[in-house]
Design a protein around this motif. Sequence first.
Motif, PDB file in Angstrom:
ATOM      1  N   ARG A  29    -104.322 -10.063  93.855  1.00 34.27           N
ATOM      2  CA  ARG A  29    -103.851  -9.362  95.035  1.00 34.27           C
ATOM      3  C   ARG A  29    -103.071 -10.314  95.935  1.00 34.27           C
ATOM      4  N   GLN A  30    -103.577 -11.539  96.047  1.00 37.07           N
ATOM      5  CA  GLN A  30    -102.870 -12.531  96.861  1.00 37.07           C
ATOM      6  C   GLN A  30    -101.540 -12.903  96.222  1.00 37.07           C
ATOM      7  N   LEU A  31    -101.570 -13.090  94.884  1.00 42.04           N
ATOM      8  CA  LEU A  31    -100.315 -13.399  94.186  1.00 42.04           C
ATOM      9  C   LEU A  31     -99.335 -12.240  94.275  1.00 42.04           C
ATOM     10  N   ARG A  32     -99.866 -11.002  94.248  1.00 42.05           N
ATOM     11  CA  ARG A  32     -99.003  -9.838  94.368  1.00 42.05           C
ATOM     12  C   ARG A  32     -98.329  -9.812  95.731  1.00 42.05           C
ATOM     13  N   ARG A  33     -99.133 -10.148  96.765  1.00 41.59           N
ATOM     14  CA  ARG A  33     -98.537 -10.214  98.105  1.00 41.59           C
ATOM     15  C   ARG A  33     -97.478 -11.306  98.162  1.00 41.59           C
ATOM     16  N   GLU A  34     -97.807 -12.463  97.559  1.00 39.95           N
ATOM     17  CA  GLU A  34     -96.823 -13.550  97.538  1.00 39.95           C
ATOM     18  C   GLU A  34     -95.598 -13.136  96.735  1.00 39.95           C
ATOM     19  N   ALA A  35     -95.842 -12.459  95.599  1.00 34.56           N
ATOM     20  CA  ALA A  35     -94.705 -12.006  94.791  1.00 34.56           C
ATOM     21  C   ALA A  35     -93.874 -10.976  95.542  1.00 34.56           C
ATOM     22  N   ASP A  36     -94.580 -10.071  96.262  1.00 27.93           N
ATOM     23  CA  ASP A  36     -93.846  -9.077  97.057  1.00 27.93           C
ATOM     24  C   ASP A  36     -93.025  -9.755  98.145  1.00 27.93           C
ATOM     25  N   ALA A  37     -93.653 -10.772  98.774  1.00 23.50           N
ATOM     26  CA  ALA A  37     -92.912 -11.508  99.809  1.00 23.50           C
ATOM     27  C   ALA A  37     -91.722 -12.232  99.192  1.00 23.50           C
ATOM     28  N   THR A  38     -91.952 -12.794  97.995  1.00 24.23           N
ATOM     29  CA  THR A  38     -90.855 -13.478  97.310  1.00 24.23           C
ATOM     30  C   THR A  38     -89.765 -12.504  96.913  1.00 24.23           C
ATOM     31  N   ASP A  39     -90.198 -11.323  96.384  1.00 25.55           N
ATOM     32  CA  ASP A  39     -89.211 -10.304  96.021  1.00 25.55           C
ATOM     33  C   ASP A  39     -88.432  -9.838  97.242  1.00 25.55           C
ATOM     34  N   SER A  40     -89.163  -9.665  98.347  1.00 28.27           N
ATOM     35  CA  SER A  40     -88.492  -9.234  99.571  1.00 28.27           C
ATOM     36  C   SER A  40     -87.501 -10.294 100.031  1.00 28.27           C
ATOM     37  N   GLU A  41     -87.938 -11.557  99.939  1.00 29.88           N
ATOM     38  CA  GLU A  41     -87.031 -12.641 100.337  1.00 29.88           C
ATOM     39  C   GLU A  41     -85.844 -12.713  99.397  1.00 29.88           C
ATOM     40  N   ARG A  42     -86.130 -12.517  98.076  1.00 27.13           N
ATOM     41  CA  ARG A  42     -85.031 -12.552  97.115  1.00 27.13           C
ATOM     42  C   ARG A  42     -84.051 -11.409  97.363  1.00 27.13           C
ATOM     43  N   ARG A  43     -84.636 -10.205  97.651  1.00 30.11           N
ATOM     44  CA  ARG A  43     -83.748  -9.082  97.951  1.00 30.11           C
ATOM     45  C   ARG A  43     -82.937  -9.336  99.215  1.00 30.11           C
ATOM     46  N   THR A  44     -83.594  -9.963 100.202  1.00 33.91           N
ATOM     47  CA  THR A  44     -82.871 -10.292 101.432  1.00 33.91           C
ATOM     48  C   THR A  44     -81.754 -11.284 101.147  1.00 33.91           C
ATOM     49  N   LEU A  45     -82.094 -12.328 100.368  1.00 35.39           N
ATOM     50  CA  LEU A  45     -81.076 -13.327 100.033  1.00 35.39           C
ATOM     51  C   LEU A  45     -79.960 -12.706  99.213  1.00 35.39           C
ATOM     52  N   LEU A  46     -80.340 -11.805  98.279  1.00 39.42           N
ATOM     53  CA  LEU A  46     -79.322 -11.144  97.472  1.00 39.42           C
ATOM     54  C   LEU A  46     -78.442 -10.268  98.349  1.00 39.42           C
ATOM     55  N   ARG A  47     -79.089  -9.562  99.301  1.00 39.80           N
ATOM     56  CA  ARG A  47     -78.313  -8.714 100.207  1.00 39.80           C
ATOM     57  C   ARG A  47     -77.363  -9.561 101.048  1.00 39.80           C
ATOM     58  N   VAL A  48     -77.858 -10.697 101.533  1.00 40.81           N
ATOM     59  CA  VAL A  48     -77.003 -11.588 102.325  1.00 40.81           C
ATOM     60  C   VAL A  48     -75.880 -12.142 101.464  1.00 40.81           C
ATOM     61  N   ALA A  49     -76.240 -12.506 100.215  1.00 43.90           N
ATOM     62  CA  ALA A  49     -75.246 -13.112  99.324  1.00 43.90           C
ATOM     63  C   ALA A  49     -74.188 -12.121  98.884  1.00 43.90           C
TER      64      ALA A  49
END
Length: 815
Positions: free
Chosen positions: A380-400
Amino acid sequence: MGEIFRQFFVVHINHVRMVRSLLACVFLFLGLSGLLAPAAEAAAFQAPYRQIDCRVEACPAKPGQRWTWFAVDAKAVRTLAPDWQLLVDNTRFSYIEVRVRHSAGTLVIQRDQFDLHKNWSMGNNLRFAIPMAGSGISRIEVGFRDMDAPGLMRTIKAMDKADHAEFVQNWTVLVAVVIGVLFAAFTYNVFLLTWLHAPFQRWYVVWVAAACSYLMIWSGKILDVFPFMAGPSSARTSFLLVGLLVVSGAAFFFSLIEKDKLPQRLIDVGQAGGILVAITSVIAAFDMVFPAAYTDRMFNFAMVIVTITLTIGCGFAAIRGSRAIWYYLAGWLPALALLGARIARNFDLLPQDDIIDKAGFEALAWEALILSLAIADRFRQLRREADATDSERRTLLRVATTDSLTGLGNRSLFQSLLERATPYVGGLDVVAVDIDFLKQTNDMAGHDAGDALIVAVAERLRAAAGPSATITRIGGDEFVILLEGEARQRLDAVRQMIALSAGVPLRHAGYDLTISICAGHAADPDGNANLQTVHKLADLALYRAKAEGRGCWRTYDASMADELDARTQMVREARAALRLGEFVLHYEPIVDQNRRPIAQEAVLRWQHPRLGLLSPPQFAILMRESTIVLALQQLALEQAMAKAADMHVGAPGMAMAINFVTSQLQGPSAAIAILDELAQRNLPPQALIAEVTEPVAMGGLGSALFECLECLREAGARVALDDFGTGTASLIQMRDVPADLIKIDASFAAALVESDNSRQVVQAIVALAHSLGKKVVAQGIESEAQFDLLKQMGCDYAQGPLFGLASMQPQVAAA
């Protein structure tokens, strides 16, 4: 030490609930231990025994260095009825012998180490049925050949059949519960392992499998498949499994705890300890080769190292705020405590009985249960971290992939779309869009105004194309609209927006700007063509739209491809022509009102080997190819300068008018380079008339181009505004252009005699130019009537076929 504890409680004040849960878990485990492993039961059946010293007292019939004998206190069996059971702790040996002296003689039971499957009993015991009653027994002796170590002998038990059945039943319940928990944990985590691949979970699966195997040996269930495992073989295998349990448990700990919660050196020590446990467990299992007493101590010493390392690691992880450590402690504290008790028992520091073994199995079940919860929490903790990472990746992708100015997609997004391999369902429309006059806006009103113009166009594109369209800004003034499937219905709205936007005013920071957009469109009705192909076609249509005028919309047709082929061929031929010297200059005279030549305009000609002599309008397409036009302009400048030098010898006052493009007139440094060219040929600045077309001049308002022209004028050269009247410049804007001469386009002269409007326009241009201190040149004069009218209007100079066609040799005398 006090400071360490203070930091621990300060750091973990937020984990009070978890600590309470941990304590509750420990108490629950203790209650489970009391329920499943009553200590009184084990003590009730223990028969006192001692090792016989054959040097002091008589040994049984088989003494010798390879035999170890134990004497069991016969008083412990006095009350037992016939067919009572003697349970001997299973250890490592090669041969076992049981001697029971009774009133009728001596009962001798002998078994080889591989012939004990009928003597196996729960609790890792060897069972021997004694047929005579205990009251008639005077001595009981148990002997082992090649025994590992007498000190590792746990217990010898004596009990009747009913008590043995109850003993087996208690062990069976315990084993069934523990195996059930372990099997459930194993099945659950193997299922998770099929789609989750965390290292700590793999180690946990290994640990559970080892625990299940260890319990199968203790329960005797393994004998159904491997009968030879009864006796010493199971004891030897147990060493391997205990070693695997310790190694996998330690590896699970170091992979479960979050990063940066443990010192790397401690992890290295733990890994080294795990390797040592693995090695010593293998050595201890092969007691036939290595001395058992020594290898057992090595094995237990290695487990001590791992236990201490894990304990220290738990402290570090807790102090550094690990969340997973609390689950680990809840599961492992009982196991670690019992591991320590087992080690202490192996070092003869605790009594050799079944209590530690039973509690150890309960600890395995408890640990499996709690660590399954730990894994679930960790996931569950890794899922939250993965979700945060995915969200950050999506944000970075959106910015990029987002244009920061307009909020539309950027060139990176468009490049990724070009790589798309799947077809476009429902077809595809591609619209290539270009903003007109963006550079002029930037130069005249600043980049803020240009940005405002870009944003205004982007908003119009977004509103017209709708939410289903994909719009990207791929360059400073370039956009691409993709309409797929149902979004294609918005194509007419986009076309109307382009048409209606022409000339729409935009006010920004005191500047009056104008929106003007060109667009090229191409379609793929089936959606099978790749985007790159369709975009190239839309680009061709945009090229045609820009060539035909600002604010245009053009849809691709086959003629554009033909035009592209022709342009490509002409560019290829032009490159060869530059090498072969096929481009030459001709000179057309500019005369005053008395027909005296005052200057020569250098005009470029292409002596084409197939098409003959071509004038600039016939190869105007080359003027849009930046690499070609620069080479042509440089060639024209060098030839014109050389001819001006020759002409200056016979006609010192004759000037040379040379056409320049924007790239040749960028700033004062460009002016200095031109003046140096004049000086190298001993020409004064007055010998040069720098001609720029009206679109070039209007696009250079307030820019480096004007700085260059001003520098040339200050040095003495003259500047002419060529083809005036063909572009968008107004008469008012004429005052802002640093020009000495205004050259009226030939189209006005053509209608000068027949059209009153043309005469009025020319008259207004002449009057305004004179009022601004500028002189006027009328181009394209073909008749005396035109020339007479111009003289009456006060036009200063004239140029055209009436005064001589352009030729390779300048005409310096009056025609």
